[in-house]
Design a protein around this motif. Structure first.
Motif, PDB file in Angstrom:
ATOM      1  N   GLU A  13       0.854  -1.189   0.000  1.00 22.75           N
ATOM      2  CA  GLU A  13       0.000   0.000   0.000  1.00 22.75           C
ATOM      3  C   GLU A  13       0.884   1.231   0.000  1.00 22.75           C
ATOM      4  OE1 GLU A  13      -3.794   1.802   2.445  1.00 22.75           O
ATOM      5  OE2 GLU A  13      -3.377  -0.341   2.510  1.00 22.75           O
ATOM      6  N   ARG A  64      -4.166   6.861  -3.357  1.00 18.35           N
ATOM      7  CA  ARG A  64      -3.739   5.813  -2.416  1.00 18.35           C
ATOM      8  C   ARG A  64      -4.053   4.513  -3.114  1.00 18.35           C
ATOM      9  NH1 ARG A  64      -0.370   6.133   1.267  1.00 18.35           N
ATOM     10  NH2 ARG A  64      -1.137   4.203   2.109  1.00 18.35           N
ATOM     11  N   ASN A 127     -12.581  10.766  -3.203  1.00 17.26           N
ATOM     12  CA  ASN A 127     -12.709  11.543  -1.976  1.00 17.26           C
ATOM     13  C   ASN A 127     -13.929  12.455  -2.093  1.00 17.26           C
ATOM     14  OD1 ASN A 127     -12.422  13.340   0.172  1.00 17.26           O
ATOM     15  ND2 ASN A 127     -10.193  13.254   0.073  1.00 17.26           N
ATOM     16  N   GLU A 152     -13.311   6.634   3.249  1.00 16.24           N
ATOM     17  CA  GLU A 152     -12.498   7.768   3.688  1.00 16.24           C
ATOM     18  C   GLU A 152     -11.235   7.346   4.417  1.00 16.24           C
ATOM     19  OE1 GLU A 152     -16.341   9.316   2.477  1.00 16.24           O
ATOM     20  OE2 GLU A 152     -15.817   7.639   3.771  1.00 16.24           O
ATOM     21  N   ASP A 153     -11.292   6.294   5.227  1.00 16.40           N
ATOM     22  CA  ASP A 153     -10.077   5.832   5.928  1.00 16.40           C
ATOM     23  C   ASP A 153      -9.024   5.351   4.936  1.00 16.40           C
ATOM     24  OD1 ASP A 153     -11.140   6.442   8.390  1.00 16.40           O
ATOM     25  OD2 ASP A 153     -11.714   4.379   8.869  1.00 16.40           O
ATOM     26  N   ASN A 156      -7.307   8.296   3.044  1.00 14.04           N
ATOM     27  CA  ASN A 156      -6.276   8.965   3.835  1.00 14.04           C
ATOM     28  C   ASN A 156      -5.920  10.339   3.253  1.00 14.04           C
ATOM     29  OD1 ASN A 156      -4.483   9.200   5.975  1.00 14.04           O
ATOM     30  ND2 ASN A 156      -2.839   8.132   4.919  1.00 14.04           N
ATOM     31  N   GLY A 157      -6.954  11.083   2.805  1.00 17.01           N
ATOM     32  CA  GLY A 157      -6.756  12.433   2.287  1.00 17.01           C
ATOM     33  C   GLY A 157      -6.477  12.515   0.793  1.00 17.01           C
ATOM     34  N   PHE A 161      -8.838   6.323  -4.066  1.00 12.89           N
ATOM     35  CA  PHE A 161      -8.304   5.082  -3.514  1.00 12.89           C
ATOM     36  C   PHE A 161      -8.568   3.983  -4.532  1.00 12.89           C
ATOM     37  CE2 PHE A 161      -9.183   1.072  -1.160  1.00 12.89           C
ATOM     38  CZ  PHE A 161      -7.880   0.803  -0.795  1.00 12.89           C
TER      39      PHE A 161
END
Length: 172
Positions: A13, A64, A127, A152-153, A156-157, A161
């Motif tokens: 990751e 991510r 996001n 959302e986790d 990570n901004g 993802f």
């Protein structure tokens, strides 16, 4: 009926920058420039020999990514996703890299159990605080994309993802 139990063998990751609406996963012996000019650009995934390109919305700047190697087809990932696709790809060496035009390439830490044909399942989420996001696909370019949220986790901004699950293609 034969039931294959799948198990997670390895994962990697990391965060990455997206650019020019393409993110590339490739076998390092093949390089990242091996897709066909006649690839179906109405699809999110553009596969070629030893490579898969994911088209990304032009609004995506940061990604991510989680790569997973499985012993057999994994169970569906929980949650709602903005999109997903599966493709078959040959990884002749089994050592993988990731690349974007702006960020260049890097080897991943993911270890495939062996070289060969793999099924790949790509799932992605955007996001909800960074949108709206628009389609990069031919035929729907610029159209707003659904973004159900809920990852959302994992984001990570980041803007997007991406979960990529890979397993040996038993039919190959």
């Amino acid at each position: 009926m034969r039931c294959l139990m799948s198990r997670l063998l390895d994962c990697d990751e990391f965060g990455w920058s997206a650019s020019y609406r393409l993110l590339t996963l490739y076998d390092t012996t093949m390089g990242a420039e091996q897709f066909y000019d006649d690839a179906d650009r109405t699809k999110w995934l553009l596969p070629g020999p030893g490579v898969v390109f994911l088209q990304t919305p032009r609004e995506v700047g940061t990604v991510r990514m989680r790569l997973e190697s499985w012993s057999a087809e994994p169970p569906p990932s929980p949650g709602h996703w903005a999109g997903w696709e599966e493709v078959e790809v040959s990884f002749p060496d089994g050592h993988l890299g990731i690349q974007t035009v702006a960020s260049g390439g890097r080897d991943t830490d993911l270890v495939l159990p062996s070289p060969g044909m793999y099924r790949t399942r790509w799932q992605w989420a955007f996001n909800p605080d960074a949108g709206p996001f628009t389609s990069p696909l031919d035929g729907s370019f610029g159209q707003p994309l659904d973004n159900p949220g809920g990852h959302e986790d994992a984001l990570n901004g980041a803007d997007q993802f991406i979960l990529v699950q890979m397993w040996p293609d038993a039919a190959a």
